[in-house]
Every structure is written in C-alpha cells, then in structure tokens.
Design a protein around this motif. Structure first.
Motif, PDB file in Angstrom:
ATOM      1  N   GLU A  74      70.286  58.560 144.115  1.00 38.48           N
ATOM      2  CA  GLU A  74      71.002  58.069 145.296  1.00 38.48           C
ATOM      3  C   GLU A  74      72.422  58.626 145.404  1.00 38.48           C
ATOM      4  OE1 GLU A  74      70.051  56.231 147.794  1.00 38.48           O
ATOM      5  OE2 GLU A  74      68.034  55.762 147.107  1.00 38.48           O
ATOM      6  N   LYS A 104      72.135  48.294 146.678  1.00 35.05           N
ATOM      7  CA  LYS A 104      71.659  49.671 146.582  1.00 35.05           C
ATOM      8  C   LYS A 104      72.023  50.289 145.232  1.00 35.05           C
ATOM      9  CE  LYS A 104      71.998  54.161 148.913  1.00 35.05           C
ATOM     10  NZ  LYS A 104      72.672  54.926 149.982  1.00 35.05           N
ATOM     11  N   GLN A 138      69.865  49.428 142.352  1.00 33.02           N
ATOM     12  CA  GLN A 138      68.515  50.006 142.373  1.00 33.02           C
ATOM     13  C   GLN A 138      68.543  51.538 142.383  1.00 33.02           C
ATOM     14  OE1 GLN A 138      65.521  48.024 142.505  1.00 33.02           O
ATOM     15  NE2 GLN A 138      67.016  46.480 141.912  1.00 33.02           N
ATOM     16  N   SER A 139      69.706  52.119 142.113  1.00 32.29           N
ATOM     17  CA  SER A 139      69.852  53.567 142.296  1.00 32.29           C
ATOM     18  C   SER A 139      69.415  54.401 141.094  1.00 32.29           C
ATOM     19  CB  SER A 139      71.306  53.906 142.644  1.00 32.29           C
ATOM     20  OG  SER A 139      72.162  53.574 141.578  1.00 32.29           O
ATOM     21  N   LYS A 145      63.779  53.544 140.176  1.00 31.84           N
ATOM     22  CA  LYS A 145      62.999  54.102 141.277  1.00 31.84           C
ATOM     23  C   LYS A 145      61.572  54.436 140.832  1.00 31.84           C
ATOM     24  CE  LYS A 145      66.588  55.535 144.343  1.00 31.84           C
ATOM     25  NZ  LYS A 145      66.205  54.400 145.191  1.00 31.84           N
ATOM     26  N   GLU A 146      61.449  54.958 139.622  1.00 29.95           N
ATOM     27  CA  GLU A 146      60.112  55.266 139.094  1.00 29.95           C
ATOM     28  C   GLU A 146      59.287  53.985 138.932  1.00 29.95           C
ATOM     29  OE1 GLU A 146      58.461  57.928 138.621  1.00 29.95           O
ATOM     30  OE2 GLU A 146      59.854  59.591 138.452  1.00 29.95           O
ATOM     31  N   ASN A 178      59.571  51.392 140.640  1.00 32.98           N
ATOM     32  CA  ASN A 178      59.252  50.919 141.997  1.00 32.98           C
ATOM     33  C   ASN A 178      58.350  51.886 142.753  1.00 32.98           C
ATOM     34  OD1 ASN A 178      60.825  48.641 141.625  1.00 32.98           O
ATOM     35  ND2 ASN A 178      62.658  49.569 142.520  1.00 32.98           N
ATOM     36  N   GLU A 203      58.772  54.992 143.354  1.00 33.62           N
ATOM     37  CA  GLU A 203      59.462  56.023 144.141  1.00 33.62           C
ATOM     38  C   GLU A 203      59.639  57.228 143.221  1.00 33.62           C
ATOM     39  OE1 GLU A 203      63.036  54.548 146.164  1.00 33.62           O
ATOM     40  OE2 GLU A 203      62.365  52.532 145.653  1.00 33.62           O
ATOM     41  N   ILE A 255      60.460  60.580 141.411  1.00 34.47           N
ATOM     42  CA  ILE A 255      61.526  61.581 141.553  1.00 34.47           C
ATOM     43  C   ILE A 255      60.903  62.964 141.392  1.00 34.47           C
ATOM     44  CG2 ILE A 255      63.780  62.300 140.689  1.00 34.47           C
ATOM     45  CD1 ILE A 255      63.737  59.548 139.133  1.00 34.47           C
TER      46      ILE A 255
END
Length: 391
Positions: free
Chosen positions: A205, A231, A234-235, A240-241, A243, A245, A247
């Motif tokens: 992010e 934000k 959760q950055s 993110k992985e 969740n 999302e 990379i």
C-alpha cells in the motif's frame, strides 16, 4: 478550531536519515509555518543540535525537544502534551521526528482517540496526515540479518528493552504510507531494485521513493492526506496474503510469497524441528498455527530476519461453550463460512515472503509436520511438546 493542523510523522531506524530529511523539508517549506517535535534518545540531543545549526531558530518554526526516552513508550504522554501545545500556535503544519527505536503504531494511536489520563483529544486539533518511514539502503540487510536486539547494541529505550532490531525495522516498514529508500547511492543498481521490490512486497500500500540525502519533493510527504488507521493496519503484505489479496511475484529478483493453509494440526516435535532449521530464503513469515498438544489455543508465529517468536493468539472459537460458538458464528459471516463441522475454526494459516524460496520443498516440509491419519485419532495429551510455553 475550524481547520485541523496536518501532521507528518518521520520514523526509521537510527542513522537512516530522518534528520537530513527534516532539514531538507524545512529548507523547502515554501512559506509554511511548521512546528517541529524532535524526540532524541541521546542525552546530548544531537538531532536537535543539527536542527538549530540548520537555521531553525531563524525561522517561524517552534522546536520542542523530548529528552531521555522514546515516543513508543515512556514519553507518549509527553508527546501528546507537546503536540497539544504546538496545535494552539498559529501553524500550518507539524512534523514529528520520532526516535530511531520508536514503533509507529503507538504514535499514530495518539492522534486517534482521547488520552484518558491527560484528557487531551489531539484529533480535535490535528489530523495525522502521513506516516513516513526512512529506510537506510546501505545498512538494511546488515541490520535486518544481524540477529541483534536493541539491548545488544545498547540502544534500548528502557533497561530491559529486548526488542529485536529486525522486528522494529518491519514494524516501521509495514505501518507506513510513504517509504523513503534513502542513501540509494550506496547500493549497486540490481541490489537496489531487489530491495525496492522487497519493500513493495512487505507493504504493497505504501508509496516508495528512492532518495539520496533525504532530498524529495515536499508535496510527496506533506499534506498527502494518505493516512488512515484502518488502512495502515491492513497494509502489511502478510495481512493482504491472509485476506486472499495475493501480492504479485517479482520474478526478476526472485521475490515471492505464498500462504500455507492446513486443516490439520502440527505435531509439536516435528514442528519444533522444522522451526529450528528455518529456511534462510524466508525473509518474513507471520500467521496462525494449530498445535496438536494445545488444542484450545491458537498460536501466532512471527519471523523477521533471525528473529523468530511464537505466542498465544487467543483461544480458538471452537474451544468456547457451544452457545457462545453459535452466537459468534451468527454474528460473523466470515467465521461461519470457514467453520469446519469437526474442527471449527482451528486451522493453520502461515504467510511466507522470501527471496528464491523453494516453495514446493517448503510446502512438503510443512506437510511432514502435520498429524497423520493415525495421529489424528489420538488424544492431545499423548504428544510430547518441546516448544516454549505460549505467552
């Protein structure tokens, strides 16, 4: 007050170049009246001295020095008090330079809710605008892989401060809106590009800029309106992985990430052996694990460089009384969606970020740590458990 004063916070490990950046910003402030809060852990306040020599006394800025401590712990109340004083002045902007051993999250929290003891609500006067982390390109890998703590380097905030330097570096990187990869002249181009790509993976992010001597367009770090606590929380790439999302890999430099998910617990002895032979290619790992010998408690694994820690992440919902389980499942669609009819929410979810990781080999090694069909039928008390107790 109609307008809230925007605040930029400078974080970064000792020697990364925060003061040089600050002096650059003050020298290119374009008639802005900037209040500066400097927090220096040394008794001689070298950073403040440099600021004074840089002409701070000849400008409209006001300098406040905090002595003997760090923003992340002992001086958080001082931080709130001094920013509250600055906010009452006729200023356009405030810059906080935190000490090199400061964690950014407690600083950010100071701006998000009322401090109960002091009765001060900074959010009424100030707006946290940008969290900047300065990374020393020339020393990052040396510090990250050193295996040293702040205590080892005599840089501790308090007497028993045993925080690992690698953990501190990641705390600062993963909670940033803007990362300045500074001193880029100290690295060859390929090594620099690899480090840049790694930072992108650790915090997808953040805006990442390469700098020399902290020189950057002030508009990229002042009044960006980038900061959001939710934000920023959760950055981190590992979040993110988890969740889902994913990379993207940067294959050119071998940087990749993956999540290991399993609905079976680890055998404590085999898991311990695997941890003791930690793969060097893994730069960052974090997540939750299910241990056969501790069926009621979720484990949290966190690895940064040579620092590896396991601790309790709280009880599994499946260990709650049935009526509480049902109530929580009814309130949480995500929990309900992943609920297993036998194991409930128990599962292992570990994120691995690394350079040149042999993914298939790592997955097989982890698979070898989980219980076999026969072991799944055994009681949790039969397993010998050499792992440290959960804290």
């Amino acid at each position: 007050m109609d307008r809230k004063i925007p605040v930029t916070v400078l974080s970064g490990y000792l020697g990364a170049g925060k003061t040089t950046l600050l002096n650059h910003l003050l020298g290119n402030k374009q008639n802005l009246k900037i209040g500066v809060l400097v927090n220096d852990m040394s008794e001689i306040n070298i950073d403040a001295h440099l600021l004074e020599q840089g002409g701070l006394k000849r400008t409209d800025e006001k300098l406040i020095q905090l002595e003997n401590g760090c923003i992340c712990c002992t001086l958080r109340e001082d931080l709130i008090l001094e920013i509250d004083k600055l906010a009452d002045l006729d200023l356009d902007y405030i810059i906080v330079e935190s000490t090199g051993i400061s964690e950014p999250i407690p600083v950010a929290q100071s701006f998000t809710y009322q401090e109960e003891v002091l009765g001060i609500d900074l959010s009424a006067k100030c707006r946290l605008d940008t969290m900047i982390t300065v990374v020393d390109a020339g020393r990052f890998w040396h510090d990250y892989q050193s295996g040293e703590s702040l205590l080892d380097r005599q840089q501790q905030a308090v007497e028993d401060d045993e925080r690992e330097i690698a953990d501190l570096l990641l705390d600062q990187i993963e909670f940033a809106d803007v990362i300045l990869l500074n001193k880029t002249d100290l690295l060859e181009e390929q090594a620099l590009e690899q480090l840049f790509s790694l930072l992108q993976t650790l915090n997808p992010e953040a805006d990442i800029h390469q700098t020399e001597y902290g020189k950057i367009d002030p508009s990229l770090v002042l009044d960006t309106k980038k900061f959001s606590f939710d934000k920023a929380s959760q950055s981190a790439g590992w979040v993110k992985e988890l969740n889902n999302e994913h990379i993207p890999e940067t294959e050119e430099y071998g940087i990749a990430s993956f999540v290991y998910r399993k609905r079976r617990p680890f055998h404590p002895e085999r898991w311990m052996k695997w941890l003791e032979e930690w793969p060097a290619e893994v730069v960052r790992a974090k997540g939750f694990f299910w241990l056969a010998s501790r069926p009621d408690t979720s484990g949290l694994l966190s690895q940064a460089g040579q620092s590896l820690a396991i601790e309790a992440a709280g009880p599994w919902i499946a260990a709650y009384p049935p009526d509480e389980q049902a109530s929580l499942r009814a309130e949480d669609e995500e929990l309900e969606a992943r609920w297993h009819p036998v194991y409930g929410d128990r599962m292992t979810e570990l994120v691995f970020i690394g350079i040149g990781m042999p993914k298939e080999q790592l997955m097989k090694g982890l698979d070898d740590c989980v219980l076999t069909d026969e072991e799944m039928l055994q009681d949790s008390t039969v397993f010998s458990d050499p792992l440290p107790a959960f804290v």
